[in-house]
Design a protein around this motif. Structure first.
Motif: not given
Length: 301
Positions: A283-284, A288-289, A294-295
């Motif tokens: 997970d990129p 910063k989950p 948000e995306l």
């Protein structure tokens, strides 16, 4: 490796802004002849005026690097004026975001035309001249630097075309380095992989040619990609001038990989481990989950 830059010739594409402009400034200070190209005439004119005021010998041409005939004419003009160049910086680049299936074929043509074929043309038209100079003169030293990106080593989501183009530049540059080593010790290559640095890259659509303009309104993912790019590029703490100095330091040290943000290499290591262990891509947004949340929300909403 170039040990002394004075009276040597530098060829710089994308010289009207960003890394190209900053490398021109350093080249002028070091007493180099400058061969400058940019697709944006007013930006190029400004660079030329500044470099001439600094005392540099300058040849400048408005060039669309994606066009082979323009790059060939540019290489010939450079050779006629200054002979074989010593430093070639294939730097012109453009950016585009959005989900890969939503990018138009014109988007693909524009970004790969500049980012991939622009570098290919630089390598194709200048390398033979540099090799001929090396053969004729045992003291000649030449170096080619191609601008890729950390997006050439990582695959952030919603940036597909850009990732593809910059991975191609890394592959081309690594191969160029090996190919040159087979035939000469006098000419080498490096790849520049900057992370987010304040340059004009996030506004590159200002120079998009009419025949490759997007026909449709931007999609939600493309608008989000543009906003993310504006924010990330605009808030970068490392300057284009610092990166340009890294480029000159790397040429002098014959260093292949040039990183603006060495800390970002941790993410490259994670990706390489994914590859080696055949595990699914990490997970990129793991660090910063909230960004990922948000995306997803924006795209699914």
């Amino acid at each position: 490796m170039i040990s002394d830059f004075k009276n040597k010739t530098a060829v710089l594409t994308g010289a009207g802004s960003g890394f190209g402009l900053e490398c021109a400034r350093i080249g002028a200070k070091l007493g180099m002849n400058l061969v400058l190209a940019d697709v944006q005439q007013d930006a190029l004119d400004k660079t030329v005026a500044e470099m001439q005021a600094a005392g540099a010998q300058v040849l400048a041409m408005r060039v669309d690097v994606s066009k082979a005939d323009q790059m060939q004419a540019f290489a010939e003009a450079a050779f006629q004026r200054f002979g074989a160049p010593h430093f070639v910086f294939n730097n012109a680049g453009v950016g585009a975001g959005g989900l890969v299936w939503e990018n138009s074929l014109k988007d693909w043509e524009w970004v790969t035309g500049v980012n991939v074929m622009g570098v290919v043309h630089g390598v194709h038209f200048f390398t033979p001249k540099m090799l001929a100079a090396a053969k004729a003169d045992a003291t000649y030293q030449g170096h080619i630097v191609n601008t890729a990106s950390m997006a050439g080593l990582l695959n952030a989501p919603n940036m597909g075309i850009y990732n593809v183009s910059k991975h191609a530049v890394v592959a081309l540059s690594e191969t160029l380095y090996q190919d040159l080593a087979l035939v000469t010790d006098q000419v080498s290559a490096s790849v520049l992989c900057p992370f987010f640095v304040p340059t004009g890259i996030s506004q590159s659509h200002r120079n998009r040619p009419d025949e490759l303009k997007a026909q449709d309104k931007p999609t939600q993912s493309q608008l989000i990609g543009q906003a993310m790019s504006d924010k990330a590029v605009g808030s970068g703490k490392v300057t284009a001038a610092q990166v340009a100095q890294m480029v000159f330091d790397a040429i002098a040290a014959n260093q292949f990989y040039i990183y603006s943000h060495p800390k970002a290499i941790g993410s490259v290591q994670t990706r390489m481990e994914d590859v080696m262990l055949a595990r699914n891509p990490t997970d990129p947004f793991a660090h910063k989950p909230e960004l990922g949340v948000e995306l997803k929300k924006a795209l699914r909403g």
